[in-house]
Design an enzyme around this catalytic site. Structure first.
Site, short mmCIF file in Angstrom:
data_model
loop_
_atom_site.label_atom_id
_atom_site.label_comp_id
_atom_site.label_asym_id
_atom_site.label_seq_id
_atom_site.Cartn_x
_atom_site.Cartn_y
_atom_site.Cartn_z
N HIS A 1 12.62 6.92 3.13
CA HIS A 1 13.14 6.59 1.81
C HIS A 1 12.49 7.48 0.76
CE1 HIS A 1 9.40 4.47 0.85
NE2 HIS A 1 9.51 3.82 2.01
P1 TYD Z 1 9.22 -0.16 3.25
O1 TYD Z 1 8.77 0.30 1.92
O2 TYD Z 1 10.59 0.24 3.71
O3 TYD Z 1 8.15 0.26 4.35
P2 TYD Z 1 7.71 1.70 4.93
O4 TYD Z 1 8.03 2.72 3.91
O5 TYD Z 1 6.27 1.56 5.17
O6 TYD Z 1 8.40 1.93 6.22
O7 TYD Z 1 9.07 -1.75 3.31
C1 TYD Z 1 9.30 -2.48 4.49
C2 TYD Z 1 9.74 -3.88 4.07
O8 TYD Z 1 8.73 -4.53 3.35
C3 TYD Z 1 10.99 -3.87 3.19
O9 TYD Z 1 11.79 -4.97 3.56
C4 TYD Z 1 10.45 -4.07 1.80
C5 TYD Z 1 9.19 -4.90 2.05
N1 TYD Z 1 8.13 -4.64 1.07
C6 TYD Z 1 7.82 -5.60 0.11
O10 TYD Z 1 8.44 -6.68 0.05
N2 TYD Z 1 6.82 -5.35 -0.78
C7 TYD Z 1 6.13 -4.19 -0.76
O11 TYD Z 1 5.19 -4.00 -1.60
C8 TYD Z 1 6.45 -3.20 0.23
C9 TYD Z 1 5.71 -1.88 0.29
C10 TYD Z 1 7.46 -3.46 1.12
#
Ligand code: TYD
Length: 136
Positions: free
Chosen positions: A52
């Site tokens: 992302h």
């Molecule tokens: P995501 O940012 O996609 O994780 P990564 O980049 O590490 O793969 O987040 C994974 C899931 O967690 C997504 O459903 C959003 C949730 N999330 C939160 O609710 N709060 C947060 O602070 C973060 C970073 C993620």
């Protein structure tokens, strides 16, 4: 907003016979006010995270334990960093697509970030991200 603005930063390290402390402070090592901290742990070595970009969020990623790769892409150029030391951080500006992989066993990715969680700040689709980059 280019990968040229994404840099390795040196945290302050204080070392004595009891071990080391690494320090990251807003406005000193970290180029924004830290509003949120999260970390990835128990990551399977085969896992890919990220996938992302953020519209406005700034981040510093730190391998506080172990190592992993961070692949970054500003829509024009790409670069890969291997984070493998708890005294180094990778500073990511907005509008950078990132993918994380190659996690070593037991690794922990600490993220210092500039704002609260907001799903509206995410690009989850690479083509949408690239279209907005090209439109700028
Ligand atoms: P995501 O940012 O996609 O994780 P990564 O980049 O590490 O793969 O987040 C994974 C899931 O967690 C997504 O459903 C959003 C949730 N999330 C939160 O609710 N709060 C947060 O602070 C973060 C970073 C993620």
């Amino acid at each position: 907003m280019s990968i040229e603005n994404c840099k390795i930063i040196d945290l302050q390290v204080i070392n004595d016979h009891r071990g080391k402390i690494a320090i990251a402070e807003s406005g000193i090592q970290v180029p924004f006010d830290i509003k949120r901290v999260y970390y990835l742990f128990d990551v399977p070595t085969s896992a890919e995270r990220g996938g992302h970009a953020h519209r406005a969020l700034q981040q510093v990623l730190i391998a506080v334990s172990g190592s992993f790769n961070v692949h970054i892409d500003d829509g024009y150029n790409k670069r890969t960093f291997n984070l493998n030391h708890p005294s180094k951080g990778l500073s990511l500006c907005p509008m950078i697509w990132r993918e994380l992989d190659g996690f070593s066993g037991g690794s922990v990715c600490l993220a210092l970030v500039s704002d609260h969680y907001n799903e509206n700040d995410y690009y989850r689709n690479y083509e949408d991200f690239k279209m907005d980059i090209r439109a700028r």
